[in-house]
Design a protein around this motif. Structure first.
Motif, short mmCIF file in Angstrom:
data_model
loop_
_atom_site.label_atom_id
_atom_site.label_comp_id
_atom_site.label_asym_id
_atom_site.label_seq_id
_atom_site.Cartn_x
_atom_site.Cartn_y
_atom_site.Cartn_z
N LEU A 200 -25.32 5.73 -40.31
CA LEU A 200 -26.01 5.66 -39.01
C LEU A 200 -25.08 4.88 -38.09
O LEU A 200 -24.95 5.41 -36.94
CB LEU A 200 -27.25 4.81 -39.39
CG LEU A 200 -28.24 5.48 -40.39
CD1 LEU A 200 -29.33 4.57 -40.69
CD2 LEU A 200 -28.84 6.80 -39.64
N PRO A 201 -24.48 3.80 -38.16
CA PRO A 201 -23.70 3.19 -37.15
C PRO A 201 -22.41 3.81 -36.82
O PRO A 201 -22.02 3.46 -35.62
CB PRO A 201 -23.60 1.72 -37.69
CG PRO A 201 -23.65 1.70 -39.17
CD PRO A 201 -24.60 2.91 -39.42
N THR A 202 -21.91 4.40 -37.86
CA THR A 202 -20.57 5.06 -37.47
C THR A 202 -20.76 6.57 -36.85
O THR A 202 -19.76 6.95 -36.54
CB THR A 202 -19.77 5.37 -38.84
OG1 THR A 202 -20.35 6.01 -39.63
CG2 THR A 202 -19.49 3.77 -39.47
N SER A 203 -21.86 7.01 -36.63
CA SER A 203 -21.90 8.28 -35.97
C SER A 203 -22.17 8.27 -34.41
O SER A 203 -22.63 7.18 -34.11
CB SER A 203 -23.43 8.98 -36.51
OG SER A 203 -23.34 9.25 -37.88
N GLY A 204 -21.89 9.43 -33.82
CA GLY A 204 -21.87 9.53 -32.60
C GLY A 204 -21.05 8.95 -31.69
O GLY A 204 -21.31 8.68 -30.25
N HIS A 205 -19.75 8.39 -32.28
CA HIS A 205 -18.66 7.79 -31.27
C HIS A 205 -17.56 8.94 -31.03
O HIS A 205 -17.19 9.69 -31.97
CB HIS A 205 -18.27 6.85 -32.25
CG HIS A 205 -19.27 5.64 -32.50
ND1 HIS A 205 -19.86 4.82 -31.24
CD2 HIS A 205 -19.91 5.16 -33.76
CE1 HIS A 205 -20.79 3.98 -32.09
NE2 HIS A 205 -20.62 4.07 -33.23
N GLY A 206 -16.98 8.95 -30.04
CA GLY A 206 -16.05 9.86 -29.44
C GLY A 206 -14.61 9.61 -30.10
O GLY A 206 -13.97 10.47 -30.43
N GLY A 207 -14.54 8.44 -30.56
CA GLY A 207 -13.13 8.04 -30.91
C GLY A 207 -13.30 7.01 -31.92
O GLY A 207 -14.36 6.52 -32.33
N ALA A 208 -12.10 6.11 -32.17
CA ALA A 208 -12.38 5.03 -33.19
C ALA A 208 -12.34 3.67 -32.82
O ALA A 208 -12.56 2.91 -33.47
CB ALA A 208 -10.89 5.16 -33.95
#
Length: 501
Positions: free
Chosen positions: A390-398
């Motif tokens: 859940l918290p690691t999803s939907g991010h364009g990069g690191a």
């Protein structure tokens, strides 16, 4: 202590008569063994909480400058070696040293290893990890076997005793990362390793002082080799150690023995060792037909332990790496080192273990079967990784940050799962063990941890190569499915695991 040992030898030196209910309704020896494990876990997990961070830190910052995936793989390879050597530790206790001496000398080696790691050179780091691996292989399976001998097989305090044992050792798991994490951030990595050395030394002192509460401490191995075979075995072990050391010295400069190849070899050994061990135990003439029948369900529990511990050990590798790069390091305005996240796991186990123990005592014979406890634990382990999707999803990069509470919540699920899997698994091991392989069957349980680490040593190489949601999601889903499979096998397990409840 006629009401507490399984089948003591007639001439075995027994603890004082009043020991049987002297520690919270349990044998006084449980306090001695738990006290040792408090400090052993303080040193082992305190060091492990910062080990992967030390590996990835730049040389200028006192580290070894490894890539994330490589560092996690090396840390897993170290864990593989630790638990592979538990086979030798169980055998040495059963055939040569006896449990008391095996635990004592194992603790000495662990302390020496941590003192070696306090020296700020890469060579001493590797030497120290080798000593710690050998020492833990001697100590871990045999101290758990000693806990099992405090109770008769049918004693309903047994599971509660193992839960209290786990609560006590997780005090060390909680305090260790707090001390080493702070020292690693403020005084350097090798200062953190020094604290681990002091902790193990304190554990040894406590163990020797409390030895009178342990049965048979002055006696040798219960299934000792005859004098000539024993001398031959000792000569072979010494020769083998020198040959392996000489090969390592010769092959390393030539570039043939790399860290990656060493990890690959350990993974192969982690697969072969339990296969060979199960075959030997099933075919041994010293194992009765009844004992052989109880080994079959034990194999299922072994596999369940592999799935759970594959997740658990990443609390000290990929989860710590995630915390150091993508998680907040402050709660309610209070900042803390990334290594302190590992303390959350110990804190939850300290808090939850007595609750679990009290529930089992209150339920008595109505408590869930050991196989169902283990299955629930495996499922919780899988859910702890699925939560991180859940918290690691939907991010364009690191370059992003997640709230600290996500990792804390994941460790909550993982901590409860660990209590269920390890206490029930260790307790079942002492009940299902063939008499002639008592210490070695517990060593076989630790081989499940070696296999989990061996598999992890390969899969963590993908960390940083695939997306974080995919990494945590796939691994978590596999563990949940494994737990559900054990639930489905529960009727057969209940029939075949007698007298385990």
């Amino acid at each position: 202590m006629s009401g507490t040992t399984t089948e003591p030898r007639a001439n075995a030196e027994q603890p004082p008569p009043g020991d049987d209910h002297a520690f919270l309704g349990h044998p006084r020896g449980l306090l001695t063994l738990s006290g040792l494990e408090v400090w052993e876990r303080f040193s082992f997990l305190g060091m492990q909480a910062v080990l992967v961070l030390y590996f990835v830190a730049t040389v200028q910052d006192g580290g070894l400058g490894m890539a994330d995936g490589t560092a996690a793989s090396v840390a897993a390879a170290y864990g593989t070696l630790v638990y592979l050597l538990s086979v030798a530790g169980g055998w040495l206790a059963d055939r040569i040293l006896g449990s008391y001496r095996a635990v004592l000398w194992g603790g000495v080696l662990i302390a020496l290893g941590h003192y070696a790691m306090a020296v700020p050179t890469a060579g001493m780091t590797w030497a120290g990890l080798g000593l710690i691996s050998a020492g833990t292989g001697l100590l871990k399976p045999n101290v758990s076997a000693m806990v099992g001998t405090l109770y008769r097989t049918e004693d309903e305090r047994r599971d509660a005793g193992f839960a209290l044992y786990y609560m006590a050792i997780n005090i060390g798991a909680f305090l260790g990362p707090l001390v080493t994490g702070w020292l690693g951030d403020h005084s350097g990595w090798h200062a953190a390793f020094s604290a681990a050395a002091v902790g193990m030394t304190l554990g040894l002192v406590q163990y020797v002082v409390g030895r009178r509460h342990l049965a048979g401490r002055k006696h040798g191995a219960e299934f000792a080799l005859a004098p000539e075979p024993m001398r031959r075995a000792v000569r072979l072990m010494i020769t083998g150690a020198f040959v392996i050391a000489a090969l390592a010295v010769a092959l390393s400069p030539a570039g043939w023995l790399t860290i990656g190849r060493f990890a690959d070899v350990l993974t192969v050994l982690s697969v072969l060792a339990p296969v060979v061990y199960f075959v030997v135990m099933f075919r041994s003439p010293r194992v009765t037909a009844e004992e052989r029948g109880r080994l079959r369900p034990y194999l299922v529990l072994f596999i369940a332990s592999v799935f759970f511990n594959f997740i658990l050990f990443q609390a000290y590798s990929t989860m710590i790496l995630l915390a150091s790069t993508n998680a907040g390091t402050s709660i309610l305005g209070f900042g803390f080192p990334a290594g302190w996240y590992a303390s959350a796991l110990g804190a939850f186990e300290v808090a939850l273990a007595p609750v679990v123990a009290a529930v089992w005592v209150r339920m008595g014979r109505r408590q869930p079967h050991a196989s169902n406890k283990i299955a629930i634990g495996v499922i919780l382990g899988g859910l702890s990784f699925l939560l991180m999707v859940l918290p690691t999803s939907g991010h364009g990069g690191a370059d992003y940050r997640i709230a600290a509470w996500w990792i804390v919540g994941s460790y909550l699920l993982l901590g409860l799962g660990d209590i269920l899997v390890e206490t029930s698994g260790l307790s079942a091991s002492t009940k299902l063990a063939p008499k002639a392989f008592a210490g070695q069957t517990l060593a076989l349980w630790f081989l499940s941890l070696a296999l989990a680490n061996g598999i992890q040593a390969q899969t963590v190489k993908l960390y940083g190569q695939v997306s974080q949601p995919a990494y945590f999601g796939v691994n978590g889903a596999i563990a949940v499915v494994a737990g559900l499979a054990v639930v489905a096998a529960a009727p057969w397990l209940r029939r075949t695991m007698h007298p385990v409840h």
